[in-house]
Design a protein around this motif. Sequence first.
Motif, short mmCIF file in Angstrom:
data_model
loop_
_atom_site.label_atom_id
_atom_site.label_comp_id
_atom_site.label_asym_id
_atom_site.label_seq_id
_atom_site.Cartn_x
_atom_site.Cartn_y
_atom_site.Cartn_z
N LEU A 33 -2.99 -2.11 4.89
CA LEU A 33 -1.70 -2.52 4.33
C LEU A 33 -0.52 -1.82 5.00
O LEU A 33 0.63 -2.15 4.75
CB LEU A 33 -1.65 -2.25 2.83
CG LEU A 33 -2.66 -3.00 1.97
CD1 LEU A 33 -2.55 -2.55 0.52
CD2 LEU A 33 -2.45 -4.50 2.08
N ARG A 49 0.65 1.18 4.50
CA ARG A 49 1.50 1.92 3.57
C ARG A 49 0.74 3.12 3.04
O ARG A 49 -0.48 3.11 2.95
CB ARG A 49 2.03 1.05 2.44
CG ARG A 49 1.02 0.62 1.44
CD ARG A 49 1.70 -0.17 0.32
NE ARG A 49 0.76 -1.10 -0.26
CZ ARG A 49 0.53 -1.20 -1.55
NH1 ARG A 49 1.21 -0.47 -2.41
NH2 ARG A 49 -0.34 -2.05 -2.00
N GLN A 87 -5.10 1.56 2.71
CA GLN A 87 -3.79 2.05 3.15
C GLN A 87 -3.56 1.73 4.63
O GLN A 87 -2.46 1.32 5.02
CB GLN A 87 -3.66 3.55 2.91
CG GLN A 87 -3.54 3.92 1.45
CD GLN A 87 -3.41 5.41 1.26
OE1 GLN A 87 -2.31 5.93 1.35
NE2 GLN A 87 -4.51 6.10 0.98
N THR A 96 -3.81 -3.62 -4.23
CA THR A 96 -3.44 -4.78 -3.42
C THR A 96 -2.52 -5.72 -4.19
O THR A 96 -1.59 -6.29 -3.61
CB THR A 96 -4.71 -5.53 -2.97
OG1 THR A 96 -5.54 -4.63 -2.23
CG2 THR A 96 -4.38 -6.73 -2.11
N ARG A 97 -2.74 -5.87 -5.49
CA ARG A 97 -1.88 -6.75 -6.32
C ARG A 97 -0.46 -6.23 -6.46
O ARG A 97 0.43 -6.98 -6.86
CB ARG A 97 -2.47 -6.88 -7.73
CG ARG A 97 -3.64 -7.78 -7.85
CD ARG A 97 -3.93 -8.15 -9.31
NE ARG A 97 -4.12 -7.06 -10.23
CZ ARG A 97 -5.29 -6.47 -10.48
NH1 ARG A 97 -6.37 -6.85 -9.83
NH2 ARG A 97 -5.39 -5.51 -11.38
N HIS A 98 -0.25 -4.94 -6.19
CA HIS A 98 1.06 -4.32 -6.40
C HIS A 98 1.60 -3.73 -5.10
O HIS A 98 1.45 -2.53 -4.84
CB HIS A 98 0.95 -3.25 -7.49
CG HIS A 98 0.61 -3.80 -8.82
ND1 HIS A 98 1.54 -4.42 -9.62
CD2 HIS A 98 -0.58 -3.88 -9.49
CE1 HIS A 98 0.95 -4.84 -10.73
NE2 HIS A 98 -0.33 -4.53 -10.67
N PRO A 99 2.25 -4.55 -4.29
CA PRO A 99 2.74 -4.06 -3.00
C PRO A 99 3.79 -2.96 -3.11
O PRO A 99 4.00 -2.20 -2.17
CB PRO A 99 3.32 -5.31 -2.34
CG PRO A 99 3.51 -6.29 -3.42
CD PRO A 99 2.54 -5.96 -4.50
N GLN A 100 4.42 -2.82 -4.26
CA GLN A 100 5.42 -1.78 -4.46
C GLN A 100 4.82 -0.47 -4.96
O GLN A 100 5.53 0.52 -5.13
CB GLN A 100 6.53 -2.28 -5.39
CG GLN A 100 6.10 -2.53 -6.82
CD GLN A 100 5.40 -3.88 -7.05
OE1 GLN A 100 4.84 -4.49 -6.15
NE2 GLN A 100 5.40 -4.34 -8.29
#
Length: 180
Positions: free
Chosen positions: A146, A148, A143, A112-116
């Motif tokens: 989010l 993604r 997933q 969650t802290r790293h959207p990339q």
Amino acid sequence: MSQAESFPPLEGPTAHTLILGSMPGQASLSAVRYYAHPRNAFWPIMLAITQGHAEASFESVHTLDYAQRCVLLTASGYALWDVLASCERPGSLDSRIVRASEQANDIASLVTRHPQLQCIACNGKAAEKLLKRHCGESLDKLQARLQRHLRIVSLPSSSPAMASLTLAEKHQLWADGLLG
């Protein structure tokens, strides 16, 4: 029976790939460093990948100290952690982990802290099994929430106990898995 505790994650602001081990081995726990065993192939492989070298070598590890390796890894977009936060395990072998003692790290929070973040790479079959057992359902839900997709990659263990592959073969499979 000895209690093992994992380290905090190594992560930079632009992590695109999370590499997960199972639990640090005794050499790493004693040194308080990820992949401290001198014959573990992790650092030679990742130094070759991050520096664009065609071959990995154990000698390359000695060109950078541990802090420099960590900076290079995170600056290249890789985060590093273990699936387990703690467990009971005599020695270093994953097969000796006492299943009833397994406590997982909060992998979903790191994701969650790293959207990339696009990929989770498991360093060995044990890490893959532990990830599925402890985090599979929460990662699936995350997933979906989010919206993604995270690619999950199983890589051969970098441990010296995984001796059926040479360093060159491990490097090639890691490069294919991480870069392919």
